[in-house]
Enzyme design. Sequence first.
Site, mmCIF file in Angstrom:
data_model
loop_
_atom_site.group_PDB
_atom_site.id
_atom_site.type_symbol
_atom_site.label_atom_id
_atom_site.label_comp_id
_atom_site.label_asym_id
_atom_site.label_seq_id
_atom_site.Cartn_x
_atom_site.Cartn_y
_atom_site.Cartn_z
ATOM 1 N N HIS A 195 0.853 -1.194 0.000
ATOM 2 C CA HIS A 195 0.000 0.000 0.000
ATOM 3 C C HIS A 195 0.890 1.245 0.000
ATOM 4 C CE1 HIS A 195 -3.882 2.001 0.605
ATOM 5 N NE2 HIS A 195 -3.112 2.945 1.120
ATOM 6 N N ALA A 196 0.692 2.090 -1.010
ATOM 7 C CA ALA A 196 1.616 3.213 -1.229
ATOM 8 C C ALA A 196 1.626 4.189 -0.057
ATOM 9 C CB ALA A 196 1.210 3.952 -2.494
ATOM 10 N N HIS B 128 0.598 11.327 -6.693
ATOM 11 C CA HIS B 128 0.015 11.521 -5.356
ATOM 12 C C HIS B 128 1.109 11.440 -4.276
ATOM 13 C CE1 HIS B 128 -3.024 11.039 -2.127
ATOM 14 N NE2 HIS B 128 -2.085 10.291 -1.583
ATOM 15 N N GLU B 129 1.902 10.391 -4.318
ATOM 16 C CA GLU B 129 2.927 10.212 -3.277
ATOM 17 C C GLU B 129 3.974 11.324 -3.336
ATOM 18 O OE1 GLU B 129 2.195 8.252 -1.030
ATOM 19 O OE2 GLU B 129 0.673 7.111 -2.095
ATOM 20 N N HIS C 235 3.159 14.368 -1.490
ATOM 21 C CA HIS C 235 3.507 14.334 -0.060
ATOM 22 C C HIS C 235 4.973 14.751 0.135
ATOM 23 C CE1 HIS C 235 -0.199 12.499 1.331
ATOM 24 N NE2 HIS C 235 -0.037 11.388 0.651
ATOM 25 N N GLU D 137 -3.071 15.205 1.370
ATOM 26 C CA GLU D 137 -3.544 14.221 0.392
ATOM 27 C C GLU D 137 -3.900 14.858 -0.956
ATOM 28 O OE1 GLU D 137 -3.100 11.211 0.909
ATOM 29 O OE2 GLU D 137 -2.768 11.295 3.075
ATOM 30 N N HIS E 219 -7.115 0.935 5.329
ATOM 31 C CA HIS E 219 -7.003 1.967 6.355
ATOM 32 C C HIS E 219 -7.712 1.598 7.662
ATOM 33 C CE1 HIS E 219 -6.319 3.618 2.413
ATOM 34 N NE2 HIS E 219 -5.718 4.661 2.932
ATOM 35 N N TYR F 132 -9.209 11.886 2.772
ATOM 36 C CA TYR F 132 -9.291 11.630 1.328
ATOM 37 C C TYR F 132 -10.534 12.265 0.724
ATOM 38 C CZ TYR F 132 -5.585 8.329 2.365
ATOM 39 O OH TYR F 132 -4.418 7.766 2.793
HETATM 40 N N1 ASP Z 1 -2.487 6.799 -1.914
HETATM 41 C C1 ASP Z 1 -2.637 5.936 -0.793
HETATM 42 C C2 ASP Z 1 -3.962 6.055 -0.110
HETATM 43 O O1 ASP Z 1 -4.370 7.198 -0.080
HETATM 44 C C3 ASP Z 1 -1.613 6.199 0.259
HETATM 45 C C4 ASP Z 1 -1.418 7.653 0.597
HETATM 46 O O2 ASP Z 1 -2.295 8.306 1.155
HETATM 47 O O3 ASP Z 1 -0.323 8.189 0.338
HETATM 48 O O4 ASP Z 1 -4.316 5.183 0.695
HETATM 49 N N1 SER Z 2 -5.180 5.935 -1.362
HETATM 50 C C1 SER Z 2 -6.446 5.846 -0.718
HETATM 51 C C2 SER Z 2 -7.029 4.478 -0.907
HETATM 52 O O1 SER Z 2 -6.378 3.662 -1.517
HETATM 53 C C3 SER Z 2 -7.364 6.942 -1.211
HETATM 54 O O2 SER Z 2 -7.479 6.925 -2.603
HETATM 55 O O3 SER Z 2 -8.100 4.169 -0.440
HETATM 56 ZN ZN ZN Z 3 -1.609 10.068 0.376
#
Ligand code: ASP
Ligand code: SER
Ligand code: ZN
Length: 414
Positions: free
Chosen positions: A172-173, A202-203, A206, A230, A330, A340
């Site tokens: 998971h990124a 996206h990453e 951050h 985010e 999550h 998010y």
């Molecule tokens: N893109 C992934 C997610 O939102 C991880 C992150 O937030 O960086 O779960």
């Molecule tokens: N990265 C988050 C997820 O995978 C929000 O897109 O749920």
């Molecule tokens: Zn993120």
Amino acid sequence: MWRGWHAIAPPIRPLFRRYVELGNKGARELGFRDTGAMWRSKYDMPPEAFPAEMDRLWNQVRPLYLSLHAYVRAKLREKYGDVVPASGPIPAHLLGNMWAQEWENIYPLVAPKDADPGYDLTAILKAKHTQPLDIVRYGEHFFTSLGFAPLPKTFWERSLFVKPRDREVVCHASAWDVDQADDVRIKTCIEITAEDFSTIHHELGHNFYQRAYDQQPFLFRDSANDGFHEAIGDTIALSVTPEYLQKIGLLESVPDSSKDLGLLLHKALEKIAFLPFALMIDKWRWQVFSGEIPPEKYNEAWWQLRLKYQGVAPPVERTEADFDPGAKYHVPANMPYARYFLADILQFQFHRALAQVAGDRLNAMLAMGLSEPWPRALEALTGQKEMDATAILDYFAPLKRWLDEQNSGKPVGW
Ligand code: ASP
Ligand code: SER
Ligand code: ZN
């Protein structure tokens, strides 16, 4: 020898229940009513005001979601028949995503006639034999083209970009700021897809945020609120248009503007479909932490919220022997999710404002870190102190008109 998680992992539901108790104990020791109240306390407003703010934004966008939902439902019904009700919720397994959270994978099933842009970024990347690190370089390039300094050498040496062959990792990124200075890294398992092309943007959002506020005092080295963190990479990725893909050599010719509707529909399947999902996750958790949802109702309440907000239903009967929330990363990972939802709204507000101003104002907001209440950080970039979903609606306005035509005479809602 690795035998897979099932060999060592006990069932998750009792562990989650215990986690809720322990989390609440800790939150209470810190002076909060429960973990949910602690999570909601980070938005420069009383914790009880925050859910109302989320609802306000959701109600702004909900008509657009209803239109998209009705259109997709009708298209899926054409394809699958009575399995898809004419006017009820959409079976969640038909939306092209494990969690029915983003629906762009079913774009080919719902593409508008005559307005399909006719390219597939995943196929292009594969045909060009793009490598995982190339994707990261494309992402970095977007930021450096706006005037940000290139990522440090250690980023390239210390990040995890691909799935290791010899061990299990959490794919998971995520993005990390290891020394609160220059040692920023990402951890993910890149696959050559359009989805990972956006995930990398996206990453990196951050990481560039982390570096922008590294001159702040220690306690202010964070985003104005977690939705801002985010939203940054996604704001950039909204500019990954056909014109941009052509500029970086990935697309030979740019589709003319008669294809914009297809592009918008594709984006809506990502960004509009996601909103009620992102909202219901923490609606569920807030009630779990407060005890309004008792452990005997975990799964039932989960699907009630899925129905209420997303208008989706499970494909087979679910019971309390199941624990479907546990399948969303999550939830067991103890990561708040409202961020998010906020990011989905904010990225369009940022994007619209950036189209009007430029890089200096973006940097002014990022460099503030956590030193000011977030409404001031928001104002520094957008000139507005309130989060505002009219930007996301403006962005999708032509699609909404078109959806309403498609839906005319058909049931909308459930
Ligand atoms: N893109 C992934 C997610 O939102 C991880 C992150 O937030 O960086 O779960
Ligand atoms: N990265 C988050 C997820 O995978 C929000 O897109 O749920
Ligand atoms: Zn993120």
